[in-house]
Scaffold this active site. Structure first.
Site, mmCIF file in Angstrom:
data_model
loop_
_atom_site.group_PDB
_atom_site.id
_atom_site.type_symbol
_atom_site.label_atom_id
_atom_site.label_comp_id
_atom_site.label_asym_id
_atom_site.label_seq_id
_atom_site.Cartn_x
_atom_site.Cartn_y
_atom_site.Cartn_z
ATOM 1 N N GLU A 69 0.817 -1.212 0.000
ATOM 2 C CA GLU A 69 0.000 0.000 0.000
ATOM 3 C C GLU A 69 0.862 1.277 0.000
ATOM 4 O O GLU A 69 0.421 2.314 -0.485
ATOM 5 C CB GLU A 69 -0.970 -0.048 1.189
ATOM 6 C CG GLU A 69 -2.072 0.982 1.176
ATOM 7 C CD GLU A 69 -2.872 1.078 -0.125
ATOM 8 O OE1 GLU A 69 -3.166 2.216 -0.534
ATOM 9 O OE2 GLU A 69 -3.191 0.029 -0.744
ATOM 10 N N HIS A 101 3.706 1.734 -1.742
ATOM 11 C CA HIS A 101 3.972 1.978 -3.168
ATOM 12 C C HIS A 101 2.702 2.477 -3.863
ATOM 13 O O HIS A 101 2.741 3.398 -4.677
ATOM 14 C CB HIS A 101 4.402 0.685 -3.872
ATOM 15 C CG HIS A 101 5.640 0.050 -3.343
ATOM 16 N ND1 HIS A 101 5.629 -1.152 -2.694
ATOM 17 C CD2 HIS A 101 6.943 0.445 -3.390
ATOM 18 C CE1 HIS A 101 6.869 -1.488 -2.363
ATOM 19 N NE2 HIS A 101 7.685 -0.540 -2.766
ATOM 20 N N GLN A 105 8.393 9.267 1.892
ATOM 21 C CA GLN A 105 9.085 9.838 3.059
ATOM 22 C C GLN A 105 9.726 8.731 3.911
ATOM 23 O O GLN A 105 10.681 8.966 4.634
ATOM 24 C CB GLN A 105 8.073 10.657 3.883
ATOM 25 C CG GLN A 105 8.591 11.198 5.210
ATOM 26 C CD GLN A 105 9.725 12.197 5.046
ATOM 27 O OE1 GLN A 105 9.860 12.837 3.992
ATOM 28 N NE2 GLN A 105 10.571 12.325 6.064
ATOM 29 N N ASP A 149 11.734 6.570 3.090
ATOM 30 C CA ASP A 149 13.174 6.592 2.804
ATOM 31 C C ASP A 149 13.616 8.055 2.714
ATOM 32 O O ASP A 149 13.900 8.570 1.628
ATOM 33 C CB ASP A 149 13.458 5.839 1.503
ATOM 34 C CG ASP A 149 13.063 4.380 1.611
ATOM 35 O OD1 ASP A 149 13.869 3.576 2.091
ATOM 36 O OD2 ASP A 149 11.914 4.036 1.247
HETATM 37 P P1 AMP Z 1 11.187 0.314 -2.677
HETATM 38 O O1 AMP Z 1 10.430 -0.602 -3.564
HETATM 39 O O2 AMP Z 1 11.294 -0.169 -1.262
HETATM 40 O O3 AMP Z 1 12.499 0.769 -3.262
HETATM 41 O O4 AMP Z 1 10.312 1.634 -2.554
HETATM 42 C C1 AMP Z 1 9.884 2.338 -3.692
HETATM 43 C C2 AMP Z 1 9.315 3.654 -3.256
HETATM 44 O O5 AMP Z 1 8.210 3.429 -2.380
HETATM 45 C C3 AMP Z 1 10.321 4.509 -2.489
HETATM 46 O O6 AMP Z 1 10.196 5.866 -2.886
HETATM 47 C C4 AMP Z 1 9.904 4.327 -1.063
HETATM 48 O O7 AMP Z 1 10.237 5.427 -0.228
HETATM 49 C C5 AMP Z 1 8.395 4.195 -1.204
HETATM 50 N N1 AMP Z 1 7.837 3.520 -0.039
HETATM 51 C C6 AMP Z 1 8.252 2.330 0.485
HETATM 52 N N2 AMP Z 1 7.552 2.050 1.597
HETATM 53 C C7 AMP Z 1 6.686 3.069 1.792
HETATM 54 C C8 AMP Z 1 5.693 3.364 2.775
HETATM 55 N N3 AMP Z 1 5.462 2.555 3.802
HETATM 56 N N4 AMP Z 1 4.996 4.517 2.651
HETATM 57 C C9 AMP Z 1 5.230 5.355 1.600
HETATM 58 N N5 AMP Z 1 6.145 5.140 0.649
HETATM 59 C C10 AMP Z 1 6.865 4.015 0.737
#
Ligand code: AMP
Length: 278
Positions: free
Chosen positions: A32, A34, A145, A147
């Site tokens: 959710e 993403h 946010q 990350d």
């Molecule tokens: P990742 O697939 O973990 O590289 O994340 C892809 C994007 O989704 C990055 O910009 C993350 O900061 C964002 N993201 C990951 N987890 C969350 C979350 N719990 N809430 C909001 N955005 C997220």
């Protein structure tokens, strides 16, 4: 929805797209968090492209690249439901073909926090994001946010290199008990999953302390450290109360601070953060 697994195919298609394009970069195994980025991108752009690519360059040698969860079929189902126009899911060989030798290093802001224990991480992130922004020519790119340092690194790169994409940072999506959604959460054993709420509890504790008037950086860090010490399954990587723009550790909290931490549960490493406003 068009699923594109070859960058050459995308390069042929992109010049024919008119109107605004929103990009959502991900490593897949979507949740959710993403999807909140996809939803926002959908609202603000004529076309949206979701990038799904587990980027080997942002994993260190002893990190969990091989164990990183993947489920491409499920990811496609989820983004199709969100009215996504394009999924761009290239292979590692396509993104980094033989002879690849250009990397982007964002120097100062990459060094503390995540950079301390993951020295090549942000070089990998900046390189792949630079490539994505060049390829897509996106008008807006959406980051979480969750990350926080990654968003700062990407914004710095975009400003420094004169890239035209607007970086949009979206709020962290959490489980009802406060745990920030992460693709890595599925790897937590039940006891670790329960213990993992300690990250958010530590952040909320310092938020309450700042609201009650505490301004001393070391006192706030010590409060977080003390709460983490009560959780036997948690092994702290770092705890930080830092300036939200420069990431320098605060002696005293002025207008606001970024409280952040990285904690290991076995070989699973989780991060979280909260902006503290005085
Ligand atoms: P990742 O697939 O973990 O590289 O994340 C892809 C994007 O989704 C990055 O910009 C993350 O900061 C964002 N993201 C990951 N987890 C969350 C979350 N719990 N809430 C909001 N955005 C997220």
């Amino acid at each position: 929805m068009k699923v594109i697994e070859s960058l050459d195919e995308w390069k042929e298609l992109r010049p024919g797209l008119s109107g605004s394009l929103g990009l959502v970069p991900t490593m897949g195994f979507l949740h959710e968090g993403h999807l909140s980025l996809v939803r926002r991108a959908r609202k603000e752009n004529d076309h949206i492209v979701v990038w799904i690519f587990v980027n080997p360059k942002q994993f260190g040698q002893n990190e969990d690249l091989d164990q990183y969860p993947r489920d491409f079929a499920r990811d496609l189902r989820l983004v199709r439901e969100m009215d996504t126009d394009y999924v761009l899911a290239p292979t590692v060989e396509d993104v980094y073909p033989a002879g690849f030798q250009t990397h982007v290093t964002v120097e100062v802001i990459s060094k503390p926090l995540e950079g301390t224990n993951r020295p090549s991480h942000f070089r990998g992130v900046a390189t792949v994001v630079a490539k994505m922004l060049c390829l897509t020519q996106a008008h807006r790119a959406y980051f979480g946010q969750k990350d926080a340092q990654q968003s700062l690194v990407v914004k710095r790169m975009v400003d420094d290199l004169g890239m035209l994409t607007k970086i949009v940072v979206c709020p962290t999506v959490r489980e009802p008990d406060g745990l920030a959604l992460s693709s890595r959460n599925v790897r937590l054993a039940p006891a670790q999953r329960k213990a993992a709420t300690v990250l958010f509890r530590a952040l909320k504790e310092v938020e309450a302390a700042v609201a009650a008037g505490e301004r001393d950086g070391e006192t706030l860090r010590a409060q977080m450290r003390a709460l983490l010490a009560e959780e036997p399954l948690a092994e702290v990587d770092y705890i930080s109360i830092a300036d939200p723009g420069t990431l320098e550790e605060c002696t005293t909290v002025q207008d606001s601070a970024l409280a952040s931490l990285a904690v290991r549960f076995g070989d699973i490493r989780l991060i979280d953060n909260l902006i503290l406003n005085t």
